[in-house]
Structure formats: structure tokens, C-alpha cells
Design a protein around this motif. Structure first.
Motif, PDB file in Angstrom:
ATOM      1  N   GLY A 169      -5.864  -4.350   6.981  1.00 23.55           N
ATOM      2  CA  GLY A 169      -6.456  -3.631   8.100  1.00 23.55           C
ATOM      3  C   GLY A 169      -5.680  -2.373   8.470  1.00 23.55           C
ATOM      4  N   TYR A 170      -6.430  -1.318   8.791  1.00 24.76           N
ATOM      5  CA  TYR A 170      -5.884  -0.045   9.255  1.00 24.76           C
ATOM      6  C   TYR A 170      -6.589   0.258  10.564  1.00 24.76           C
ATOM      7  CZ  TYR A 170      -4.497   0.450   4.352  1.00 24.76           C
ATOM      8  OH  TYR A 170      -3.960   0.263   3.101  1.00 24.76           O
ATOM      9  N   VAL A 171      -5.831   0.316  11.658  1.00 27.25           N
ATOM     10  CA  VAL A 171      -6.434   0.517  12.973  1.00 27.25           C
ATOM     11  C   VAL A 171      -5.859   1.785  13.595  1.00 27.25           C
ATOM     12  CG1 VAL A 171      -6.834  -0.479  15.258  1.00 27.25           C
ATOM     13  CG2 VAL A 171      -6.642  -1.991  13.254  1.00 27.25           C
ATOM     14  N   GLY A 224      -8.757  15.416  11.251  1.00 28.94           N
ATOM     15  CA  GLY A 224      -8.891  15.012   9.860  1.00 28.94           C
ATOM     16  C   GLY A 224      -9.430  13.598   9.713  1.00 28.94           C
ATOM     17  N   LEU A 225      -8.934  12.705  10.552  1.00 25.39           N
ATOM     18  CA  LEU A 225      -9.423  11.331  10.523  1.00 25.39           C
ATOM     19  C   LEU A 225     -10.916  11.294  10.824  1.00 25.39           C
ATOM     20  CD1 LEU A 225      -8.977   8.248  10.402  1.00 25.39           C
ATOM     21  CD2 LEU A 225      -8.462   8.358  12.861  1.00 25.39           C
ATOM     22  N   SER A 267     -15.492   6.588  -5.621  1.00 28.19           N
ATOM     23  CA  SER A 267     -14.354   7.513  -5.605  1.00 28.19           C
ATOM     24  C   SER A 267     -14.143   8.068  -4.198  1.00 28.19           C
ATOM     25  CB  SER A 267     -14.563   8.637  -6.613  1.00 28.19           C
ATOM     26  OG  SER A 267     -15.726   9.370  -6.313  1.00 28.19           O
ATOM     27  N   LEU A 268     -15.221   8.226  -3.426  1.00 29.14           N
ATOM     28  CA  LEU A 268     -15.084   8.712  -2.055  1.00 29.14           C
ATOM     29  C   LEU A 268     -14.280   7.725  -1.205  1.00 29.14           C
ATOM     30  CD1 LEU A 268     -15.821  10.927  -0.006  1.00 29.14           C
ATOM     31  CD2 LEU A 268     -17.918   9.625   0.488  1.00 29.14           C
ATOM     32  N   LEU A 269     -14.590   6.444  -1.323  1.00 31.63           N
ATOM     33  CA  LEU A 269     -13.812   5.431  -0.608  1.00 31.63           C
ATOM     34  C   LEU A 269     -12.368   5.434  -1.103  1.00 31.63           C
ATOM     35  CD1 LEU A 269     -13.671   3.117   1.444  1.00 31.63           C
ATOM     36  CD2 LEU A 269     -14.329   1.564  -0.408  1.00 31.63           C
ATOM     37  N   GLY A 270     -12.177   5.604  -2.400  1.00 27.48           N
ATOM     38  CA  GLY A 270     -10.818   5.680  -2.951  1.00 27.48           C
ATOM     39  C   GLY A 270     -10.035   6.850  -2.393  1.00 27.48           C
ATOM     40  N   ASP A 271     -10.695   7.975  -2.228  1.00 29.19           N
ATOM     41  CA  ASP A 271     -10.033   9.149  -1.651  1.00 29.19           C
ATOM     42  C   ASP A 271      -9.654   8.905  -0.192  1.00 29.19           C
ATOM     43  OD1 ASP A 271     -10.327  10.428  -4.078  1.00 29.19           O
ATOM     44  OD2 ASP A 271     -12.013  11.683  -3.416  1.00 29.19           O
ATOM     45  N   PHE A 272     -10.548   8.252   0.562  1.00 28.85           N
ATOM     46  CA  PHE A 272     -10.224   7.920   1.956  1.00 28.85           C
ATOM     47  C   PHE A 272      -9.045   6.953   1.997  1.00 28.85           C
ATOM     48  CE2 PHE A 272     -10.588   5.041   5.599  1.00 28.85           C
ATOM     49  CZ  PHE A 272     -10.408   5.957   6.623  1.00 28.85           C
ATOM     50  N   TYR A 330      -5.953   8.740   1.577  1.00 30.53           N
ATOM     51  CA  TYR A 330      -5.650   9.495   2.802  1.00 30.53           C
ATOM     52  C   TYR A 330      -4.939   8.616   3.834  1.00 30.53           C
ATOM     53  CZ  TYR A 330      -6.549  11.613   7.365  1.00 30.53           C
ATOM     54  OH  TYR A 330      -6.424  12.096   8.652  1.00 30.53           O
ATOM     55  N   VAL A 331      -5.431   7.407   4.079  1.00 37.23           N
ATOM     56  CA  VAL A 331      -4.830   6.557   5.123  1.00 37.23           C
ATOM     57  C   VAL A 331      -3.479   5.987   4.702  1.00 37.23           C
ATOM     58  CG1 VAL A 331      -7.028   6.012   6.241  1.00 37.23           C
ATOM     59  CG2 VAL A 331      -6.092   4.438   4.515  1.00 37.23           C
ATOM     60  N   GLN A 332      -3.175   5.995   3.400  1.00 34.95           N
ATOM     61  CA  GLN A 332      -1.884   5.481   2.948  1.00 34.95           C
ATOM     62  C   GLN A 332      -0.703   6.258   3.535  1.00 34.95           C
ATOM     63  OE1 GLN A 332      -1.450   2.548   1.110  1.00 34.95           O
ATOM     64  NE2 GLN A 332      -3.572   2.549   1.786  1.00 34.95           N
TER      65      GLN A 332
END
Length: 114
Positions: A12-14, A58-59, A101-106, A109-111
């Protein structure tokens, strides 16, 4: 507002902000060995932090883009998909994004917030 994202492994990322001039809070809630379906996966160490207010735009660009890609949404939450919950004072929206790939890019980003 609050944005919650669960990645393809259910980590989870909140992201949240309780007032327009308050800090943005970030929390990473990893899957633990005990909660892992395989019993062998761990998402690492949990993180709680404040992030720079400049990151907000950006988020939201990312979240709005993913939300708008309706053809990439799915009704089924499967391994590899991304689950989102967006809460604002005006609405709540939930959707599941296919593994793309779009989800992978997001996800990449959150990493940076971990």
C-alpha cells in the motif's frame, strides 16, 4: 484528500493532506511474510514521511491520467493490477488498473517516496 494505491503485490501507498496549507503525508504499508499469499514475499520496510508540497501537482497529474484511461480499468483485482481509491471533500472514486506500461511507469514514480 487521500489517494491510496495498492500495487500488484498488494503493498500500500497512501498519500494524504488534511488541509490546503498542511503537509502531505506519505505512508508505505508493505505486505509482510505473514500476509503474503506465498508465505515467502515481503514488501520490505514500512515508511512514514512528509513529502514536499511541490510533489502534489505531479501526483494528481498521474492519478487523473490513470483515472481517465477507462479502457485500461478492470473489474477484477488480480495479481499485477493496481487498485486505487481517491477521496476528496467532493467525491470518492475507486478503480482497478490493468497491468500495463502506464501502471508500471506510475509504480516507478511512487517508488521515489519510499
Amino acid at each position: 484528500w487521500k489517494v491510496t494505491y495498492h500495487d500488484g503485490s498488494s503493498n500500500g501507498y497512501v498519500f494524504s493532506r488534511s488541509s490546503s496549507n498542511g503537509p502531505i503525508h506519505f505512508e508505505y504499508i508493505p505486505v509482510t511474510l505473514e500476509r503474503s499469499s506465498s508465505g515467502t514475499y515481503s514488501g520490505g520496510e514500512p515508511v512514514k514521511a512528509s513529502i514536499h508540497v511541490e510533489e502534489e501537482a505531479g501526483l494528481w497529474r498521474w492519478v487523473d491520467r490513470l483515472d481517465a484511461e477507462l479502457d485500461l480499468h478492470t473489474d477484477a483485482r488480480m495479481m499485477g493490477t493496481g487498485a486505487f481509491c481517491i477521496q476528496t471533500p467532493l467525491y470518492e472514486r475507486k478503480f482497478v488498473m490493468k497491468r500495463t506500461s502506464l501502471l508500471g511507469d506510475f509504480h516507478a514514480y511512487v517508488q521515489k517516496f519510499r
